[in-house]
Design a protein around this motif. Structure first.
Motif, mmCIF file in Angstrom:
data_model
loop_
_atom_site.group_PDB
_atom_site.id
_atom_site.type_symbol
_atom_site.label_atom_id
_atom_site.label_comp_id
_atom_site.label_asym_id
_atom_site.label_seq_id
_atom_site.Cartn_x
_atom_site.Cartn_y
_atom_site.Cartn_z
ATOM 1 N N GLN B 2 57.598 -14.738 7.589
ATOM 2 C CA GLN B 2 57.842 -15.495 8.718
ATOM 3 C C GLN B 2 57.870 -17.096 8.540
ATOM 4 O O GLN B 2 56.692 -17.225 7.928
ATOM 5 C CB GLN B 2 57.085 -15.016 10.015
ATOM 6 C CG GLN B 2 57.489 -13.797 10.438
ATOM 7 C CD GLN B 2 56.480 -13.394 11.720
ATOM 8 O OE1 GLN B 2 55.254 -13.564 11.693
ATOM 9 N NE2 GLN B 2 57.302 -13.121 12.882
ATOM 10 N N ASN B 24 61.999 -24.516 14.102
ATOM 11 C CA ASN B 24 63.252 -23.468 13.763
ATOM 12 C C ASN B 24 62.533 -22.360 13.025
ATOM 13 O O ASN B 24 61.917 -22.490 12.045
ATOM 14 C CB ASN B 24 64.519 -23.859 13.488
ATOM 15 C CG ASN B 24 65.145 -24.705 14.497
ATOM 16 O OD1 ASN B 24 65.461 -24.627 15.421
ATOM 17 N ND2 ASN B 24 64.942 -26.171 13.946
ATOM 18 N N SER B 25 62.961 -21.007 13.225
ATOM 19 C CA SER B 25 62.914 -19.940 12.523
ATOM 20 C C SER B 25 63.602 -19.008 12.655
ATOM 21 O O SER B 25 64.350 -18.868 13.635
ATOM 22 C CB SER B 25 61.269 -19.380 12.980
ATOM 23 O OG SER B 25 61.172 -18.149 12.103
ATOM 24 N N SER B 26 63.904 -18.089 11.689
ATOM 25 C CA SER B 26 64.965 -16.822 11.908
ATOM 26 C C SER B 26 64.065 -15.605 12.376
ATOM 27 O O SER B 26 64.663 -14.639 12.591
ATOM 28 C CB SER B 26 65.456 -16.538 10.496
ATOM 29 O OG SER B 26 64.439 -16.260 9.478
ATOM 30 N N SER B 27 62.832 -15.700 12.417
ATOM 31 C CA SER B 27 62.106 -14.702 12.981
ATOM 32 C C SER B 27 61.809 -14.867 14.632
ATOM 33 O O SER B 27 61.859 -16.108 15.000
ATOM 34 C CB SER B 27 60.583 -14.598 12.435
ATOM 35 O OG SER B 27 60.853 -14.506 10.849
ATOM 36 N N VAL B 28 61.516 -13.836 15.237
ATOM 37 C CA VAL B 28 61.274 -13.857 16.701
ATOM 38 C C VAL B 28 59.693 -13.776 16.860
ATOM 39 O O VAL B 28 58.914 -12.937 15.905
ATOM 40 C CB VAL B 28 61.519 -12.597 17.376
ATOM 41 C CG1 VAL B 28 61.177 -12.511 18.733
ATOM 42 C CG2 VAL B 28 63.153 -12.609 17.332
ATOM 43 N N ARG B 69 63.637 -16.791 21.389
ATOM 44 C CA ARG B 69 62.001 -16.766 21.052
ATOM 45 C C ARG B 69 61.883 -17.073 19.441
ATOM 46 O O ARG B 69 61.103 -16.432 18.900
ATOM 47 C CB ARG B 69 61.337 -15.592 21.595
ATOM 48 C CG ARG B 69 61.066 -15.609 23.094
ATOM 49 C CD ARG B 69 59.971 -14.663 23.505
ATOM 50 N NE ARG B 69 60.769 -13.364 23.306
ATOM 51 C CZ ARG B 69 59.981 -12.274 22.896
ATOM 52 N NH1 ARG B 69 58.727 -12.494 22.254
ATOM 53 N NH2 ARG B 69 60.428 -11.089 22.593
ATOM 54 N N LYS B 70 62.838 -17.927 18.883
ATOM 55 C CA LYS B 70 62.883 -18.210 17.650
ATOM 56 C C LYS B 70 62.814 -19.483 17.256
ATOM 57 O O LYS B 70 62.568 -20.119 16.072
ATOM 58 C CB LYS B 70 64.385 -17.801 16.691
ATOM 59 C CG LYS B 70 64.536 -16.143 16.746
ATOM 60 C CD LYS B 70 65.922 -16.017 16.249
ATOM 61 C CE LYS B 70 66.261 -14.553 16.039
ATOM 62 N NZ LYS B 70 67.447 -14.079 15.279
ATOM 63 N N ASP B 71 62.751 -20.581 18.313
ATOM 64 C CA ASP B 71 62.779 -22.114 18.021
ATOM 65 C C ASP B 71 62.313 -22.619 19.315
ATOM 66 O O ASP B 71 62.238 -22.033 20.437
ATOM 67 C CB ASP B 71 64.162 -22.539 17.769
ATOM 68 C CG ASP B 71 65.294 -22.025 18.907
ATOM 69 O OD1 ASP B 71 65.907 -21.031 18.583
ATOM 70 O OD2 ASP B 71 65.164 -22.795 19.818
ATOM 71 N N GLY B 91 53.997 -20.403 15.474
ATOM 72 C CA GLY B 91 54.732 -18.996 16.118
ATOM 73 C C GLY B 91 53.461 -17.897 15.965
ATOM 74 O O GLY B 91 52.688 -17.720 15.210
#
Lengths: 114, 111
Positions: B2, B24-28, B69-71, B91
């Motif tokens: 993550q 920002n992320s690609s993970s939840v 819930r990724k950003d 996160g």
């Protein structure tokens, strides 16, 4: 006003010496985290304890770093032998895993290895 | 693995201006937390958001958690010199209690 305390606040040592940093988590918290902060890498998780048991120390160089919780009021991070690249600010944080993941940080130990 | 990406990394503005910091992320994540850190101190929690789409306000600061819930974003209205510091998003994983931190945004507000 409950706070995480860390000692020492500053430490200057020479390469090869042993360094021990101490943390007193907030009373009642059951999780303790050790982080290292540098300008280049930001905040890196080194080790993580829950109910005094080590759960994750994958972020820690195993050959020279060790983390322990001898009791619920004390966590230690030891570096032996220290190297100049270990120079950083080391933070301890505590929390309570049963009610979310908020962490409360101590003031940090600024370590300089010459 | 993550990862959380924060932008911008540095921001220097005049007192009274508005600004937005993004995370920002690609993970939840189960939660998204924002911390503020002053020189010589540890990060201090500003807010925790846990529900997708959630918006929280703290005086001149507005925090939003993305629907997925990724950003997340932090908006400061009419910035003041006292807002100067390092802002960190993190996160959370409710199961482990671990936090993944972004690299941080260094904010300087000039009088």
């Amino acid at each position: 006003d409950a706070r995480v305390t860390q000692t020492p606040r500053h430490k200057v040592t020479e390469m090869g010496q042993e360094v021990t940093m101490r943390c007193q988590p907030i009373l009642g918290h059951n999780t303790v985290f050790w982080y290292r902060q540098t300008m280049m890498q930001g905040l890196e998780l080194l080790a993580y304890f829950r109910n005094r048991a080590p759960l994750d120390d994958s972020g820690m160089p195993k050959d020279r770093f060790s983390a322990e919780m001898p009791d619920a009021t004390l966590a230690t991070l030891k570096i032996q032998p220290s190297e100049p690249r270990d120079s950083a600010v080391y933070f301890c944080a505590s929390g309570f895993s049963g009610i979310g993941d908020t962490q409360y940080f101590g003031p940090g130990t600024r370590l300089t290895v010459l | 693995t993550q990862l959380l990406e924060q932008s911008p990394q540095f921001l220097s503005i005049q007192e009274g201006e508005n600004l937005t910091v993004y995370c920002n992320s690609s993970s939840v994540f189960s939660s998204l937390q924002w911390y503020r850190q002053e020189p010589g101190e540890g990060p201090v929690l500003l807010v925790t958001v846990v529900t997708g789409g959630e918006v929280k306000k703290l005086k001149r600061l507005t925090f939003q958690f993305g629907d997925a819930r990724k950003d997340s974003s932090l908006h400061i209205t009419a910035a003041q010199p006292g807002d100067t510091g390092l802002y960190l998003c993190a996160g959370g994983n409710l199961n482990t209690g671990k936090l993944i931190f972004g690299q941080g945004t260094t904010l300087q507000v000039k009088p």
